[in-house]
Design an enzyme around this catalytic site. Structure first.
Site, mmCIF file in Angstrom:
data_model
loop_
_atom_site.group_PDB
_atom_site.id
_atom_site.type_symbol
_atom_site.label_atom_id
_atom_site.label_comp_id
_atom_site.label_asym_id
_atom_site.label_seq_id
_atom_site.Cartn_x
_atom_site.Cartn_y
_atom_site.Cartn_z
ATOM 1 N N HIS A 75 5.982 78.458 -11.904
ATOM 2 C CA HIS A 75 6.874 79.064 -12.909
ATOM 3 C C HIS A 75 8.152 79.486 -12.187
ATOM 4 O O HIS A 75 8.084 80.220 -11.207
ATOM 5 C CB HIS A 75 6.234 80.310 -13.521
ATOM 6 C CG HIS A 75 4.983 80.024 -14.311
ATOM 7 N ND1 HIS A 75 4.990 79.908 -15.677
ATOM 8 C CD2 HIS A 75 3.705 79.820 -13.921
ATOM 9 C CE1 HIS A 75 3.756 79.656 -16.102
ATOM 10 N NE2 HIS A 75 2.946 79.589 -15.056
ATOM 11 N N HIS A 186 -2.576 73.099 -21.199
ATOM 12 C CA HIS A 186 -3.165 74.397 -20.842
ATOM 13 C C HIS A 186 -4.363 74.551 -21.768
ATOM 14 O O HIS A 186 -4.195 74.761 -22.967
ATOM 15 C CB HIS A 186 -2.126 75.496 -21.092
ATOM 16 C CG HIS A 186 -2.678 76.890 -21.091
ATOM 17 N ND1 HIS A 186 -3.050 77.533 -19.942
ATOM 18 C CD2 HIS A 186 -2.912 77.772 -22.096
ATOM 19 C CE1 HIS A 186 -3.485 78.759 -20.243
ATOM 20 N NE2 HIS A 186 -3.415 78.923 -21.545
ATOM 21 N N HIS A 239 -5.099 74.097 -14.439
ATOM 22 C CA HIS A 239 -5.921 75.252 -14.035
ATOM 23 C C HIS A 239 -7.233 75.426 -14.811
ATOM 24 O O HIS A 239 -7.421 76.430 -15.486
ATOM 25 C CB HIS A 239 -5.112 76.562 -14.015
ATOM 26 C CG HIS A 239 -4.274 76.854 -15.227
ATOM 27 N ND1 HIS A 239 -3.067 77.505 -15.142
ATOM 28 C CD2 HIS A 239 -4.465 76.613 -16.541
ATOM 29 C CE1 HIS A 239 -2.566 77.652 -16.336
ATOM 30 N NE2 HIS A 239 -3.388 77.121 -17.205
ATOM 31 N N ASP A 312 0.006 77.762 -9.281
ATOM 32 C CA ASP A 312 0.200 78.496 -10.529
ATOM 33 C C ASP A 312 1.080 79.725 -10.291
ATOM 34 O O ASP A 312 0.926 80.757 -10.942
ATOM 35 C CB ASP A 312 -1.157 78.935 -11.099
ATOM 36 C CG ASP A 312 -1.255 78.642 -12.580
ATOM 37 O OD1 ASP A 312 -0.222 78.295 -13.180
ATOM 38 O OD2 ASP A 312 -2.360 78.760 -13.130
#
Lengths: 432, 321
Positions: A75, A186, A239, A312
């Site tokens: 991010h 996601h 993830h 992540d």
């Protein structure tokens, strides 16, 4: 060529290194010669006797030398690419893939270009952007995936939001398959996860927190595997954190479907007990799961059901974390601990060193088609030199990242980055 | 009999509901007959009495200007009475009401009903309830047989035959009855069909209809003899078949650059109405040498004259049960 690029004739000899290349299986003492931005040669026994006199010599003192790490899930906000870049290179990461939840969102070709441009300007980690699946990450209208790809988006994702509507997911998978592009989902059913702040179970009950059931993840994994099969779309799950979703993906792979997934260090190195006494640094999305889930993630990494590990990395200001648990933001920084936490799998005897490095360099590069993750001649001279054994403790004072919200805060780790090289240029050195 | 008389006995059906199932002989019959009308239609003041005393009803449950006008003109040029019935879509939505309408019109004893309906299969349903000939002027996303026939006539007049030609159909295949009728017709006459569209605008198992599927337009157009563009039927779309018109045109709009991979003399066709700058550029649509788009409209009248004549001749052969 970036403004930071090297004189194309500069030659550097990395000598006395334990070379590790997951693409070739090379693991042995030797050296690497780079010229300008490229690797010229990387071989066992190279420079054992003599060193070319026209090259600058860097003695690795027997330490490991591997392809720079490739982090497929970071991010970033447009403003602090420099801060992100220093954290990345301190973690040995030479290529990072930026999620589209920047400001503005990467749902327009001009934003793809501007993200790439600011990264080049920062001159640290190489940044490739994801494009948004839907406009504004709202899950409604498809973004211009074809033109985003032409501008340089490497794959498509709505970041930390699943595509809730099954029809929209079918259209997104079909449309992206038109251009041969990958969707990164996601996996979390937003209606089932709504209001939840940690995984459902005993800890949540004891703490009086609303739970997110692991089924929220399995439902989307199961649905999307079916939709990928139906549409021929290329699907990747980000993830994964539960035993059931790993098993669903493993079974889909066994049937011959091209579906892939990654996980992040918290999901194989921590469990729900890390939330402890309402530690908001352990509030992540997906949430930390049960010990049985953690063990299943380790098993998935061992048998290949899980293809890659991504940091992540999600920097959060103190203001967003120093709140009652339910109100605190999700996410943790992870780039500087990616290597060392992954090396735990080696020290614990679960993976070989080459296997572990493949999960954080070669595999993600291959998944996204990035020119990275290899020591082969002609590859970019993106390298990491590290000590796999030295111990250190994760503390805010040792992190280069501006944000310090790591779920591994206080954890003793083994393995440290000594030097990071991008395009032949040392961009990080321990002590620098 | 006049010089327009011919033997229609080989067309074995009372209706023209679709191309699927027609033989090459059936198709050739319509095309040969239509070919004769092309030259006649070019004579000023041409009016025949072939269908004198016949009544044709145009029954359009969906808005249409060009197809309805084309049928109307075709009937009038053959001397028939033509009545246009426009039925608002809101009053007719259920099968029962459609059948009621059919029974009512049938009681007026028309010879031919020309029907367009928004639901696939509706024209066939109606045909089962009447004892006149029925021509399908387009049902849902199923078939539009006279469009395929006029396309075939256009190609045949330009190229001599369809056998062996490489034909690309590009764009919104999913919602297109024109595409379905054309795929059947082109395959029946020996042409090779390619479909070019994003996956979201292709029906499931499109290749099983007898076509090669492409997502990359330049690859799909390579060495094609004929390029058929389809209109983006946004009125039939809900959401997310493609992100934006800008992106659609960038990848699937026919311009000179993409067209350069087709044969240099490739014929460009479009069933109309065109969306310039969406599926086709003006430079291509107006290319006098290659665009057959206006010719298609002309062939439409001739083809519909042939269809009306063949079916009216069949009325006397008691094919209707």
């Amino acid at each position: 060529m970036s403004p930071h690029s090297l004189d194309p004739n500069v030659r550097v000899a990395y000598i006395n290194a334990r070379l590790l290349d997951p693409t070739t299986g090379l693991d042995g003492m030797g050296g690497v010669l780079t010229e300008g931005e490229r690797i010229v040669e990387a071989q066992e026994g190279l420079f054992a006797d003599s060193v070319p006199d026209d090259a600058k010599v860097i003695d690795c003192n027997g330490m490991c030398l591997a392809p720079g790490l490739v982090d497929m899930r970071v991010h970033m906000s447009g403003q602090n690419l420099n801060a992100t870049g220093s954290a990345a290179v301190a973690g040995g990461i030479t290529t990072a893939v930026c999620l589209p939840g920047t400001t503005p969102v990467i749902d327009d070709p001009t934003v793809v270009e501007s993200v790439a441009r600011s990264a080049r300007k920062a001159g640290l980690v190489k940044v490739y952007p994801y494009g948004a699946i839907t406009k504004g990450l709202k899950g409604q209208e498809l973004a211009e995936m074809g033109m985003l790809a032409e501008s340089g988006a490497v794959a498509f994702t709505d970041g930390n939001r699943a595509i809730e509507n099954s029809r929209t997911m079918v259209q997104a998978l079909s449309y992206s398959a038109t251009f041969g592009l990958m969707l990164v989902e996601h996996p979390e059913d937003p209606t089932l996860a709504a209001g939840g702040v940690m995984t459902e179970g005993e800890t949540a009950t004891r703490l009086g927190l609303t739970g997110i059931p692991p089924e929220a993840e399995a439902i989307i994994v199961d649905r999307d595997i079916r939709l990928a099969k139906m549409t021929g779309g290329r699907l990747h799950f980000a993830h994964v954190s539960t035993a059931e979703s790993v098993e669903l993906i493993r079974r889909a792979k066994d049937t011959g479907l091209t579906v892939t997934c990654d996980t992040a260090p918290p999901y194989f190195a921590l469990n729900e007990t890390a939330v402890g006494d309402y530690r908001t640094f352990a509030k992540l999305s997906p949430p930390l799961r049960s010990e049985a889930d953690r063990e299943a993630i380790v098993a998935g990494l061992k048998d290949g059901a899980i293809d890659a590990i991504a940091s992540d990395h999600c920097p959060m200001s103190e203001d967003l974390k120093r709140l009652p648990f339910a109100d605190a933001a999700n996410g943790g920084v992870g780039m500087e601990t990616l290597l060392a936490v992954t090396l735990e799998l080696v020290h614990n005897g679960h993976l070989s060193l080459l296997e572990a490095l493949g999960l954080i360099s070669t595999h993600p590069a291959e998944l996204l088609g990035l020119p990275a993750g290899s020591l082969k001649a002609g590859s970019a001279a993106d390298l990491v030199v590290f000590d796999p054994n030295v111990g250190w403790q994760v503390k805010d004072t040792v992190l280069h990242s501006k944000a310090k919200n790591t779920p591994f805060d206080g954890r003793p780790l083994q393995g440290r980055v000594l030097r990071t090289v991008i395009d032949g240029r040392t961009v990080f050195k321990i002590g620098s | 009999m006049s010089d327009t008389a011919f033997d229609s006995s080989v067309y074995p059906l009372p209706h023209l509901l679709g191309i699927e199932g027609l033989s090459p002989v059936d198709i050739a019959l319509f095309l040969d007959r239509a070919d004769q009308y092309v030259d006649k239609n070019r004579q000023r003041g041409m009016m025949l009495d072939t269908l004198k005393g016949r009544t044709i009803m145009n029954l359009f449950f969906e808005n249409s200007t060009r197809t309805r006008t084309s049928f109307e003109l075709a009937g009038k040029r053959l001397g028939a009475e033509v009545i246009n019935m426009s039925v608002s879509t809101s009053s007719i939505k259920k099968g029962e009401t459609l059948i009621d309408t059919a029974m009512t019109l049938n009681a007026m004893h028309p010879d031919v009903l020309v029907v367009r309906h928004g639901s696939s299969g509706a024209v066939k349903l109606l045909s089962e309830k009447v004892n006149c000939a029925v021509i399908n002027a387009g049902d849902g996303r199923h078939e539009h047989p006279t469009q395929a026939l006029l396309d075939a006539l256009t190609i045949r007049r330009r190229r001599g035959q369809l056998d062996g030609l490489q034909v690309a159909i590009c764009g919104d295949i999913l919602h297109s009855r024109v595409a379905r009728s054309n795929i059947h017709l082109l395959n029946t006459l020996g042409a090779r069909v390619r479909l070019i569209a994003p996956k979201t605008l292709l029906p499931t198992d499109a290749e099983l209809l007898g076509a090669e599927v492409f997502h990359d337009m330049k690859a799909g157009l390579k060495d094609c003899d004929v390029v058929m563009m389809l209109r983006l039927q946004t009125e039939r779309m809900k959401t997310n078949f493609f992100p934006t018109v800008r992106e659609y045109y960038h990848f699937y709009g026919l311009d000179n650059e993409k067209l350069s991979s087709a044969k240099p003399d490739a014929l460009i066709m479009h069933p109309g109405p065109m969306n310039r700058g969406v599926e086709i550029s003006s430079e291509v649509a107006d290319d006098i040498g290659r665009s057959a788009i206006r010719e298609q409209v002309e062939m439409g009248v001739a083809v519909r004259m042939a269809c009306l004549e063949v079916l009216c001749n069949n009325l006397d052969r008691e094919l209707l049960s």
